[in-house]
Scaffold this motif. Structure first.
Motif: not given
Length: 158
Positions: A34, A36, A38, A106, A117-121
């Protein structure tokens, strides 16, 4: 008796299962890679940013995850205003783990006031991670990638 045998084969952790079958079935959590990113509040000091990164590492390690790579990109201008902020500290983190690791991370991001803000792929295993950047030597220009079919310069032909 046949029912109990079928039941205990279907549910080996059941108290009705024979002792030899209990504990044989262990569920393996599939491990995936993964990524992430942030954004931390811009008024956060560098020491506090490092402390937050350390806290995130602990959160990932607790359920069995493994941090592969961390990049602190520093304070940058945001593309648009987020929570009344125009700048933020960007952090990129690559890690391995199951889906439980992502859910826990998360959840903690939502609870941290300093994370804007954060995003995980999930990284495609066929692609993998990009190689880490190599430090450039002072005075040396990075080489441009060669393009097939492009005309060569005269100096390169000789």
């Amino acid at each position: 008796m046949v029912f109990i045998e079928r039941f205990s084969q279907t549910f080996p952790h059941s108290p009705l299962a024979p002792p030899a079958w209990r504990g044989l079935v262990q569920e393996e959590v599939p491990v995936a890679l993964y990524e992430s990113i942030f954004i931390i509040h811009p008024s956060t000091s560098d020491d506090d940013v490092n402390a937050i990164i350390g806290r995130v590492r602990e959160i990932i390690a607790k359920p069995g995850g493994n941090v592969v790579h961390v990049e602190n990109w520093g304070r940058k201008k945001l593309a648009y205003e987020v929570k009344k902020q125009r700048k933020g500290n960007y952090v990129l983190m690559n890690y391995e783990g199951g889906s439980g690791v992502v859910q826990e991370l998360e959840r903690n991001f939502r609870l941290m006031d300093s994370v804007l803000k954060f995003m995980t792929i999930k990284v495609d295993p066929r692609i993998g991670l990009p190689p880490p950047p190599t430090p450039a030597v002072e005075g040396e220009m990075p080489a441009a990638p060669a393009v097939e079919g492009a005309p060569r310069s005269e100096a390169a032909v000789s």
